[in-house]
Design a protein around this motif. Structure first.
Motif, PDB file in Angstrom:
ATOM      1  N   ASP A 363       4.541  -8.995   3.939  1.00 38.62           N
ATOM      2  CA  ASP A 363       3.449  -7.955   3.503  1.00 38.62           C
ATOM      3  C   ASP A 363       2.381  -7.997   4.498  1.00 38.62           C
ATOM      4  O   ASP A 363       1.769  -7.083   4.879  1.00 38.62           O
ATOM      5  CB  ASP A 363       3.291  -8.297   2.205  1.00 38.62           C
ATOM      6  N   ARG A 364       1.595  -9.165   4.755  1.00 34.14           N
ATOM      7  CA  ARG A 364       0.678  -9.452   5.636  1.00 34.14           C
ATOM      8  C   ARG A 364       0.837  -9.070   7.115  1.00 34.14           C
ATOM      9  O   ARG A 364       0.335  -8.230   7.817  1.00 34.14           O
ATOM     10  CB  ARG A 364       0.270 -10.815   5.561  1.00 34.14           C
ATOM     11  N   LYS A 365       2.156  -9.163   7.541  1.00 34.57           N
ATOM     12  CA  LYS A 365       2.577  -8.840   8.802  1.00 34.57           C
ATOM     13  C   LYS A 365       2.654  -7.386   9.142  1.00 34.57           C
ATOM     14  O   LYS A 365       2.327  -6.841   9.971  1.00 34.57           O
ATOM     15  CB  LYS A 365       3.763  -9.549   9.074  1.00 34.57           C
ATOM     16  N   ALA A 430      -2.415  10.690  10.184  1.00 34.77           N
ATOM     17  CA  ALA A 430      -3.027  10.742   8.767  1.00 34.77           C
ATOM     18  C   ALA A 430      -2.665   9.376   8.141  1.00 34.77           C
ATOM     19  O   ALA A 430      -1.541   8.741   8.395  1.00 34.77           O
ATOM     20  CB  ALA A 430      -2.129  11.770   8.016  1.00 34.77           C
ATOM     21  N   ALA A 431      -3.325   8.711   7.493  1.00 35.75           N
ATOM     22  CA  ALA A 431      -3.402   7.427   6.979  1.00 35.75           C
ATOM     23  C   ALA A 431      -2.121   7.502   5.782  1.00 35.75           C
ATOM     24  O   ALA A 431      -2.131   8.433   5.067  1.00 35.75           O
ATOM     25  CB  ALA A 431      -4.339   6.841   6.326  1.00 35.75           C
ATOM     26  N   SER A 432      -1.380   6.580   5.687  1.00 35.05           N
ATOM     27  CA  SER A 432      -0.353   6.438   4.567  1.00 35.05           C
ATOM     28  C   SER A 432      -0.988   5.797   3.551  1.00 35.05           C
ATOM     29  O   SER A 432      -2.218   5.187   3.520  1.00 35.05           O
ATOM     30  CB  SER A 432       0.787   5.645   5.095  1.00 35.05           C
ATOM     31  N   ASN A 433      -0.323   5.436   2.466  1.00 42.84           N
ATOM     32  CA  ASN A 433      -0.899   4.751   1.518  1.00 42.84           C
ATOM     33  C   ASN A 433      -0.587   3.338   1.291  1.00 42.84           C
ATOM     34  O   ASN A 433      -0.743   2.434   0.155  1.00 42.84           O
ATOM     35  CB  ASN A 433      -0.256   5.376  -0.058  1.00 42.84           C
ATOM     36  N   LYS A 434       0.074   2.834   2.675  1.00 39.94           N
ATOM     37  CA  LYS A 434       0.208   1.424   2.676  1.00 39.94           C
ATOM     38  C   LYS A 434      -1.124   0.542   2.920  1.00 39.94           C
ATOM     39  O   LYS A 434      -2.137   1.031   3.722  1.00 39.94           O
ATOM     40  CB  LYS A 434       1.379   1.527   3.850  1.00 39.94           C
ATOM     41  N   PRO A 435      -0.974  -0.695   2.409  1.00 39.78           N
ATOM     42  CA  PRO A 435      -2.126  -1.594   2.281  1.00 39.78           C
ATOM     43  C   PRO A 435      -2.561  -1.626   4.156  1.00 39.78           C
ATOM     44  O   PRO A 435      -1.735  -1.885   4.955  1.00 39.78           O
ATOM     45  CB  PRO A 435      -1.602  -2.831   1.879  1.00 39.78           C
ATOM     46  N   GLY A 436      -3.838  -1.615   4.192  1.00 34.56           N
ATOM     47  CA  GLY A 436      -4.196  -1.883   5.850  1.00 34.56           C
ATOM     48  C   GLY A 436      -4.427  -0.693   6.680  1.00 34.56           C
ATOM     49  O   GLY A 436      -4.878  -0.859   7.621  1.00 34.56           O
ATOM     50  N   ASP A 437      -3.779   0.448   6.238  1.00 36.19           N
ATOM     51  CA  ASP A 437      -3.598   1.913   7.109  1.00 36.19           C
ATOM     52  C   ASP A 437      -4.847   2.376   6.840  1.00 36.19           C
ATOM     53  O   ASP A 437      -5.717   2.498   6.041  1.00 36.19           O
ATOM     54  CB  ASP A 437      -2.611   2.624   6.418  1.00 36.19           C
ATOM     55  N   ALA A 438      -5.132   3.191   8.018  1.00 32.87           N
ATOM     56  CA  ALA A 438      -6.195   4.126   8.286  1.00 32.87           C
ATOM     57  C   ALA A 438      -5.974   5.209   9.101  1.00 32.87           C
ATOM     58  O   ALA A 438      -4.991   5.220   9.777  1.00 32.87           O
ATOM     59  CB  ALA A 438      -7.423   3.335   8.763  1.00 32.87           C
ATOM     60  N   ASN A 439      -6.640   6.363   8.975  1.00 35.55           N
ATOM     61  CA  ASN A 439      -6.202   7.588   9.940  1.00 35.55           C
ATOM     62  C   ASN A 439      -6.312   7.070  11.630  1.00 35.55           C
ATOM     63  O   ASN A 439      -7.207   6.155  11.950  1.00 35.55           O
ATOM     64  CB  ASN A 439      -7.702   8.555   9.791  1.00 35.55           C
ATOM     65  N   GLY A 440      -5.174   7.322  12.053  1.00 33.01           N
ATOM     66  CA  GLY A 440      -4.987   6.879  13.498  1.00 33.01           C
ATOM     67  C   GLY A 440      -4.530   5.445  13.768  1.00 33.01           C
ATOM     68  O   GLY A 440      -4.142   5.212  15.141  1.00 33.01           O
ATOM     69  N   ARG A 441      -4.330   4.719  12.840  1.00 39.80           N
ATOM     70  CA  ARG A 441      -3.889   3.288  12.970  1.00 39.80           C
ATOM     71  C   ARG A 441      -2.444   3.252  12.876  1.00 39.80           C
ATOM     72  O   ARG A 441      -1.830   3.857  12.097  1.00 39.80           O
ATOM     73  CB  ARG A 441      -4.739   2.521  11.843  1.00 39.80           C
ATOM     74  N   VAL A 442      -2.048   2.469  13.764  1.00 39.53           N
ATOM     75  CA  VAL A 442      -0.522   2.045  13.699  1.00 39.53           C
ATOM     76  C   VAL A 442      -0.286   0.780  13.333  1.00 39.53           C
ATOM     77  O   VAL A 442      -0.800  -0.238  13.839  1.00 39.53           O
ATOM     78  CB  VAL A 442       0.394   2.436  15.056  1.00 39.53           C
ATOM     79  N   LEU A 443       0.229   0.495  12.026  1.00 37.34           N
ATOM     80  CA  LEU A 443       0.546  -0.727  11.521  1.00 37.34           C
ATOM     81  C   LEU A 443       1.815  -1.414  12.205  1.00 37.34           C
ATOM     82  O   LEU A 443       2.782  -0.672  12.665  1.00 37.34           O
ATOM     83  CB  LEU A 443       0.733  -0.912  10.250  1.00 37.34           C
ATOM     84  N   LEU A 444       1.872  -2.775  12.423  1.00 36.52           N
ATOM     85  CA  LEU A 444       3.122  -3.317  12.857  1.00 36.52           C
ATOM     86  C   LEU A 444       4.436  -2.810  12.051  1.00 36.52           C
ATOM     87  O   LEU A 444       5.319  -2.652  12.823  1.00 36.52           O
ATOM     88  CB  LEU A 444       2.910  -4.912  12.785  1.00 36.52           C
TER      89      LEU A 444
END
Length: 582
Positions: A363-365, A430-444
């Motif tokens: 989850d952290r990754k 658009a940000a998802s509802n996933k932890p750590g996400d924000a507009n324009g951000r791509v999570l691993l």
């Protein structure tokens, strides 16, 4: 007198010969317990990933999960002095994110805790490299940055140290013909003060060196039967009389349940009918099938052939009985059974703690940011089959190949003629509802979900004429008379035009294909970067199979994340790489 004399004679004989000599010593029991194709499924698999199985009565049973597996193993092995637990390969290189993103180390921690003694080499054990298997997974050697790329801290707070078990394969060899791991292993069992050896021969599915995920051009697979017979002969010379073939290749049968055998077919059964009678039992895998069969050897003597499905759903148990004098297997006393790993038992707390630790680490990754995007990358195609997400994938392929040598263009199957595409999701602003996400951000984790299915990027040589033939196969006639459009995406340095009014197979003029502004030369050799699945023709573009001089590069998930981190901010490119004439 005669009767008295006869009684006296019998009494004298009885006194001279110990009573134990009249009764043969009982056989030596040996329990073989195995799983196959675990693929890193530490957590209970969903129904889509095999979380159910048809039970003996046909009713659905909910199965799987490492902690439940541990409980069942403990119950099955309880009270068995000579119990040997092993796996049949494809232990790791699995698909769960928390395992994949941690270099498959969580799987090894669980298998160590379960007490695995050895494993055959499955095709997926070679999904990265021979060194990854031998040096990292077996010996614990780190690569890249510790704690980032490998050698993560495990649930005990210690650094990854590798497997507490070893691997075998008698038929995968290097360029010099030497096996990459030991061909077999010998385990000792004890009974009444005597020790008996049991040999286990490893075999690997023959297409491993040329398979899409395990593509290793510097390795070669030898004939399975010849390799098994050669290893068995060596074991026999060493005095081993009980031999098991631990074979990562399988088959299937017509039974709907997991502990039956109806009309079995497949390569494992072909091998079972041919390998030396010196082999007493055969454990199989790879096909993710479930069966419990008895197949006659070449001498006509039956021996068990079993497979325990996949993802920790089943456990195979074979019970051997050894002749206490010779150490040979008494075939007529051999039994076998498959057990379902049901979830109606208490999960083992020790294993559950490990599973929970890695789930949290995953989850952290997942929430780690890797890039910023200024616009949406989607799989939505335009009129000529081009999409921003597929184009990004082609650019990633070219970039990946150039980290390792020269490359002229990148290719990806946006909507392959057959099979599934590596372009599996969208990257949205658009940000998802996933932890750590924000507009324009791509999570691993989002990058993992959007692209890749565990395939290496290959760089191969194709002539201009061969590349043109590949592009022509984007249009494929169907049995019903229609033409299927299976678009390929090309890297940003390539532009081409096609004429849909032309006959299939003649819709692209090589002069209309421009690489870095220069027309495609039919006789020139180009270095093309694409996923192995596409290169070997599995996507339905058979012209790709004319390739030569393959070089293996990084795998898809890892290289996509690396590309995003390197480029930091990405803007979708205009959809102008493909145009239609007329």
């Amino acid at each position: 007198m005669r009767r008295t004399a006869a009684v006296l004679s019998a009494a004298l004989i009885a006194g001279l010969v110990p009573a134990a000599a009249h009764a043969a010593p009982p056989p030596v029991p040996v329990q073989l317990v195995s799983i196959t194709d675990f693929h890193g499924y530490l957590r209970p698999p969903t129904p889509a990933d095999g979380g159910t199985i048809a039970g003996p009565d046909g009713a659905t049973q909910v199965v799987g999960g490492a902690a439940y597996l541990a409980t069942h193993l403990n119950e099955i092995r309880a009270g068995k002095k000579n119990s040997i637990f092993f796996t049949d390969g494809d232990n790791f290189s699995g698909w769960p994110f928390e395992v994949d993103v941690h270099a498959d180390e969580p799987t090894i921690e669980v298998l160590n805790a379960l007490g695995v003694e050895f494993s055959s080499v499955g095709n997926h054990e070679l999904d990265v490299s021979r060194s990854f298997l031998v040096d990292h997974m077996e010996k614990g050697k780190c690569f890249g940055k510790v704690g980032v790329d490998s050698c993560f801290t495990d649930s005990t707070g210690r650094r990854f140290h590798g497997a507490d078990f070893d691997f075998q394969s008698a038929n995968i060899v290097d360029a010099k013909g030497k096996t990459i791991v030991a061909p077999y292993t010998i385990r000792m069992v004890k009974d009444r003060g005597r020790t008996y050896p049991i040999g286990f021969i490893g075999l690997t599915v023959p297409d491993t060196p040329v398979g899409s995920t395990s593509y290793q051009p510097d390795l070669k697979a030898l004939d399975q039967v010849e390799s098994a017979n050669r290893a068995a002969a060596e074991l026999t010379k060493r005095g081993v009389k009980a031999i098991v073939l631990n074979m990562h290749d399988g088959g299937t049968d017509a039974s709907a349940t997991y502990d039956n055998c109806v009309n079995p077919t497949g390569p494992a059964f072909d091998v079972a009918r041919q390998v030396t009678p010196d082999i007493d039992a055969i454990v199989t895998g790879h096909w993710h099938a479930a069966f419990n069969c008895s197949i006659p050897d070449p001498a006509g003597n039956p021996r068990p052939v079993v497979e325990a499905a996949n993802h920790g759903r089943l456990i195979s148990e074979i019970n051997l009985q050894l002749d206490p004098r010779s150490g040979e297997v008494l075939r007529d006393k051999t039994t076998s059974v498959n057990h379902a790993v049901t979830r109606d038992v208490t999960p083992d707390p020790k294993i559950q703690k490990i599973v929970d630790y890695w789930a949290a680490a995953g989850d952290r990754k997942y929430a780690e940011p890797v890039a910023t995007i200024t616009g949406d990358f989607t799989r939505t195609p335009n009129a000529v089959g081009e999409s921003t997400m597929a184009d990004l994938g082609a650019d990633v392929h070219l970039w990946t190949a150039r980290q390792n040598g020269p490359a002229d263009l990148g290719v990806i199957a946006a909507k392959p003629a057959t099979g599934s595409t590596a372009v599996r999701g969208d990257l949205l602003v658009a940000a998802s509802n996933k932890p750590g996400d924000a507009n324009g951000r791509v999570l691993l984790g989002e990058s993992w979900d959007a692209y890749g299915y565990g395939n290496p990027v290959l760089t191969v040589s194709l002539t201009g004429a061969q590349l043109d033939a590949v592009l022509e196969q984007q249009w494929q006639p169907q049995a019903n008379g229609t033409v299927k459009f299976a678009p390929l995406a090309l890297s940003s340095n390539v532009k081409y035009a096609f004429d849909a009014s032309r006959p299939v197979g003649d819709r692209i003029d090589p002069a209309d294909v421009k690489l870095d502004g220069v027309a495609l030369d039919p006789v020139k050799t180009y270095r093309v970067a694409a996923l192995a699945y596409t290169v070997i023709g599995a996507d339905g573009y058979s012209a790709f199979k004319a390739y030569t001089n393959p070089v293996r590069n990084n795998t898809d998930h890892e290289t996509f994340a690396s590309y995003l981190r390197t480029h930091k901010t990405l803007t979708p490119a205009p959809l102008d790489r493909v145009t239609q004439k007329g």
